[in-house]
Enzyme design. Structure first.
Site, PDB file in Angstrom:
ATOM      1  NE  ARG A 114      -4.083  65.945  57.239  1.00 28.23           N
ATOM      2  CZ  ARG A 114      -4.178  66.049  58.569  1.00 28.23           C
ATOM      3  NH1 ARG A 114      -5.323  65.887  59.149  1.00 28.23           N
ATOM      4  NH2 ARG A 114      -3.139  66.363  59.294  1.00 28.23           N
ATOM      5  CB  THR A 115      -0.150  63.399  51.910  1.00 27.17           C
ATOM      6  OG1 THR A 115      -0.758  64.659  52.208  1.00 27.17           O
ATOM      7  CG2 THR A 115       0.120  63.309  50.433  1.00 27.17           C
ATOM      8  CG  HIS A 141       0.017  69.155  48.811  1.00 25.28           C
ATOM      9  ND1 HIS A 141      -0.107  67.843  48.363  1.00 25.28           N
ATOM     10  CD2 HIS A 141      -0.184  69.094  50.166  1.00 25.28           C
ATOM     11  CE1 HIS A 141      -0.355  67.062  49.393  1.00 25.28           C
ATOM     12  NE2 HIS A 141      -0.404  67.781  50.489  1.00 25.28           N
ATOM     13  NE  ARG A 199       3.931  65.876  52.384  1.00 24.03           N
ATOM     14  CZ  ARG A 199       2.839  66.223  53.073  1.00 24.03           C
ATOM     15  NH1 ARG A 199       2.915  66.382  54.387  1.00 24.03           N
ATOM     16  NH2 ARG A 199       1.678  66.394  52.474  1.00 24.03           N
ATOM     17  CE  LYS A 234      23.114  53.636  58.054  1.00 24.69           C
ATOM     18  NZ  LYS A 234      23.201  52.422  57.229  1.00 24.69           N
TER      19      LYS A 234
HETATM   20  N1   CP Z   1      -2.968  68.099  53.907  1.00 22.33           N
HETATM   21  C1   CP Z   1      -1.810  67.462  54.151  1.00 22.33           C
HETATM   22  O1   CP Z   1      -0.900  67.448  53.305  1.00 22.33           O
HETATM   23  O2   CP Z   1      -1.773  66.816  55.341  1.00 22.33           O
HETATM   24  P1   CP Z   1      -0.562  65.918  55.854  1.00 22.33           P
HETATM   25  O3   CP Z   1       0.622  66.822  56.063  1.00 22.33           O
HETATM   26  O4   CP Z   1      -1.057  65.273  57.117  1.00 22.33           O
HETATM   27  O5   CP Z   1      -0.269  64.914  54.776  1.00 22.33           O
END
Ligand code: CP
Length: 316
Positions: free
Chosen positions: A70-71, A148, A120, A98
């Site tokens: 999603r993100t 988040h 992320r 590496k």
């Molecule tokens: N909600 C969320 O962060 O989903 P993903 O891990 O798929 O990005």
């Protein structure tokens, strides 16, 4: 994997860019402004002409060192719909494999003069550290178990869209609170916006510093307007859970039957990915009368466009 080696001394990195690292950095009026822009983009995303040239000529790097659907995809679509060039880099296939350090990776990407870095990473401090080494805005797409921010913004947008307000809403967040950055950012945002947040889950899935929570689902759900279910994040656990997945579903899995203890109009959210039959019943997740889960996904694109617009669009 790809652990951060903390630098002995911080470099003289630029601190001029405005970042989105934590909900704690956003006052309520900025959250409201982001939601307003999110609604503007949600409307545009439903129209035939979804693209603008606001970020034409800008380069956005999507650095995802943990899995994501999603993100990652919504940030990529968000950047493209605003006219930017978007480059994706994951751990696999990068020179991290590496032995290059994450800080060298960030400095390398920064040297390519991007206009935004989206990151992320499994370390709680990752986005903050990236911001120290970047000239451009850094947007936190999920760091460790603590932050988040764009997930909390899209959840707030979804709740606001449904109820017309956030203040005064009673919202239950249920499940693996201990390992959930979604829970942490949502508690911060929803409380700031005047909602009444309560937590439900087994003691072993509660953070050590939280003492005020419900272990009984029926009690915890009583009188709430919305229920936010969370996935059990086994990948972040050191030890196996005491409770079996069948028992977990019986006690904490949300079903239409358990939802009867909430208000009659109560709605269900889940940040995804879902484990159907563990934290949520499959039929309830798919019930268009109660589930806002796919609306959350849709709003995720719009709110990330809003974040890029406000952080990157204004920089010339
Ligand atoms: N909600 C969320 O962060 O989903 P993903 O891990 O798929 O990005």
């Amino acid at each position: 994997m790809f652990a951060i080696q903390y630098p002995a001394a911080e470099k003289n990195a630029p601190k001029t860019a405005r970042h989105l690292l934590s909900i704690d950095d956003l006052p309520a009026e900025e959250i409201t402004a982001l939601l307003d822009k999110g609604f503007f983009y949600a409307k545009q995303n439903r129209s035939l002409q979804k693209k603008s040239n606001l970020l034409y000529g800008k380069t956005i790097i999507n650095l995802f060192l943990e899995n994501s659907t999603r993100t990652r995809v919504s940030f990529e679509i968000a950047g493209q719909r605003l006219g930017a060039d978007v480059v994706n880099l994951s751990g696999d296939g990068s020179s991290l494999k590496k032995g290059e350090s994450i800080i060298d990776t960030i400095q390398t990407l920064n040297a390519m003069q991007p206009d935004a870095l989206i990151i992320r990473h499994g370390d709680n401090e990752s986005a903050k550290i990236a911001a120290k080494y970047c000239h451009c805005p850094v947007l936190n797409a999920g760091s460790g178990t603590t932050e988040h921010p764009t997930q909390a913004l899209l959840d707030a947008m979804t709740l606001f869209e449904h109820f017309g307000h956030l203040s005064g809403l009673k919202i239950a967040i249920c499940g693996d609170i201990k390992h959930s950055r979604v829970a942490s950012s949502n508690i911060s945002l929803l409380t700031k916006m005047g909602a009444d947040v309560r937590l439900i889950g087994p003691a072993e899935l509660m953070p050590d510093d939280i003492t005020d929570y419900y272990t009984d689902m029926e009690e915890g759900l009583s009188g709430v307007d919305a229920v936010m279910m969370l996935r059990i994040q086994k990948e972040r656990m050191k030890n196996a859970l005491d409770i079996s997945m069948d028992d977990y579903f019986n006690q904490y899995g949300l079903t239409a039957e358990k939802l009867k203890h909430a208000k009659s109009h109560a709605v269900v959210l889940h940040p995804g990915p879902m484990n159907r039959g563990v934290e949520i019943d499959a039929d309830l997740a798919d019930d268009p009368e109660r589930s806002l889960i796919l609306k959350q996904v849709e709003n995720g694109v719009a709110i990330r466009m809003a974040c890029l617009d406000l952080l990157v669009g204004g920089r010339r």
